[in-house]
Design a protein around this motif. Sequence first.
Motif, PDB file in Angstrom:
ATOM      1  N   HIS A   1      -5.047   4.562  47.818  1.00 58.12           N
ATOM      2  CA  HIS A   1      -4.518   5.779  48.448  1.00 58.12           C
ATOM      3  C   HIS A   1      -3.299   5.504  49.336  1.00 58.12           C
ATOM      4  O   HIS A   1      -2.571   6.437  49.682  1.00 58.12           O
ATOM      5  N   LEU A   2      -3.083   4.260  49.713  1.00 56.60           N
ATOM      6  CA  LEU A   2      -1.852   3.945  50.451  1.00 56.60           C
ATOM      7  C   LEU A   2      -0.623   4.130  49.561  1.00 56.60           C
ATOM      8  O   LEU A   2       0.478   4.379  50.059  1.00 56.60           O
ATOM      9  N   ARG A   3      -0.811   3.950  48.264  1.00 52.92           N
ATOM     10  CA  ARG A   3       0.252   4.163  47.268  1.00 52.92           C
ATOM     11  C   ARG A   3       1.545   3.421  47.654  1.00 52.92           C
ATOM     12  O   ARG A   3       2.631   4.011  47.691  1.00 52.92           O
ATOM     13  N   ILE A   4       1.418   2.152  47.926  1.00 57.71           N
ATOM     14  CA  ILE A   4       2.569   1.348  48.346  1.00 57.71           C
ATOM     15  C   ILE A   4       3.718   1.398  47.326  1.00 57.71           C
ATOM     16  O   ILE A   4       4.883   1.536  47.720  1.00 57.71           O
ATOM     17  N   PRO A   5       3.442   1.317  46.013  1.00 55.08           N
ATOM     18  CA  PRO A   5       4.552   1.389  45.052  1.00 55.08           C
ATOM     19  C   PRO A   5       5.336   2.700  45.119  1.00 55.08           C
ATOM     20  O   PRO A   5       6.504   2.747  44.718  1.00 55.08           O
ATOM     21  N   PHE A   6       4.720   3.756  45.642  1.00 56.14           N
ATOM     22  CA  PHE A   6       5.402   5.054  45.736  1.00 56.14           C
ATOM     23  C   PHE A   6       6.601   4.998  46.685  1.00 56.14           C
ATOM     24  O   PHE A   6       7.494   5.838  46.610  1.00 56.14           O
ATOM     25  N   SER A   7       6.610   3.998  47.568  1.00 57.26           N
ATOM     26  CA  SER A   7       7.742   3.836  48.493  1.00 57.26           C
ATOM     27  C   SER A   7       9.054   3.630  47.752  1.00 57.26           C
ATOM     28  O   SER A   7      10.129   3.897  48.302  1.00 57.26           O
ATOM     29  N   TYR A   8       8.967   3.147  46.525  1.00 55.05           N
ATOM     30  CA  TYR A   8      10.173   2.951  45.709  1.00 55.05           C
ATOM     31  C   TYR A   8      10.952   4.255  45.559  1.00 55.05           C
ATOM     32  O   TYR A   8      12.184   4.260  45.569  1.00 55.05           O
ATOM     33  N   TYR A   9      10.225   5.372  45.442  1.00 61.97           N
ATOM     34  CA  TYR A   9      10.880   6.664  45.247  1.00 61.97           C
ATOM     35  C   TYR A   9      11.594   7.150  46.507  1.00 61.97           C
ATOM     36  O   TYR A   9      12.447   8.028  46.435  1.00 61.97           O
ATOM     37  N   LEU A  10      11.234   6.587  47.655  1.00 63.25           N
ATOM     38  CA  LEU A  10      11.855   6.979  48.925  1.00 63.25           C
ATOM     39  C   LEU A  10      12.933   5.993  49.369  1.00 63.25           C
ATOM     40  O   LEU A  10      13.571   6.185  50.395  1.00 63.25           O
ATOM     41  N   MET A  11      13.148   4.953  48.585  1.00 68.52           N
ATOM     42  CA  MET A  11      14.079   3.892  48.949  1.00 68.52           C
ATOM     43  C   MET A  11      15.554   4.321  49.019  1.00 68.52           C
ATOM     44  O   MET A  11      16.333   3.723  49.772  1.00 68.52           O
TER      45      MET A  11
END
Length: 286
Positions: A9-19
């Motif tokens: 649920h932390l969804r760390i890979p999703f940070s790529y979309y906010l980079m």
Amino acid sequence: MFSKSAWLHLRIPFSYYLMPVYLFSLAVSDNVNTSNAIIVFIALHIFLYPASNGFNSYFDKDEDSIGGLKNPPKVSKGLYYLALVFDLIALLLVSFDFWVLLMFLIYGLVSKAYSHPYIRIKKYPFGSWFIAGLFQGFFTFLMVYLGLNGIRPEELLKQDILIPALLTSLMLWGSYPMTQIYQHDEDSRRGDNTLSLKLGILGTFHFTMILFSLTTVLFGLYFIEHYNLNIASLYVLAMSPVVGFFFYWYFKARKNKDVVNFEYTMRLNAISATCLNLFFIILYLN
């Protein structure tokens, strides 16, 4: 707190979309401190963003797909504490500068208010759209710029800094409803009247078309003014795969609403993030 579901649920890979916001701020920075740049990147993308994801997931208790997680597992109290630990680590990492620390703290509080039942900004269609775009764009851009360049907060008020910061919010205001377009059923069940739900499926596409067109024009003018025509042309070229996929999806959606789903949304996000990330890296190296 150490369960697999909590970490998912932390969804760390999703940070790529906010980079892209970080990279744009880096690209227009004049006096980057390399060690600060690395610390801010880690604090933001590995800890602060995932903390917000986890905290909001805990209160949303989604059963259907969410950004970066097609089949979200049930949440537990451990996720709540894990999100707070990640928040604390992010703050400790940026404690080298009081003002950066304060901005990280404010961002974390606003992100929590987005889904917390006492406030739940998410249930207000225009308010949530405006606040999410403002803080993930304009505010984050300034927060990163402050951390990278080691300047005083008042120096952020310069036009050369405020304009690109505003452009990032405009970019997010255009794309944000598209991230909600496949969640209408679950948002309706929870009583979250998101902007995309209010606009409807085709209305969301049309809304994004208008704001994306405006964003492209303003970004182009910015790059012509502050760089040159070649950079502006490169930006338009870099965004062409995004436009191509967007219209491909749009025309399919007009015929079959079933394609308005998690897979297509994530594909658009991935194409957009990749194109922007590559462009801003090139801009930084230019």
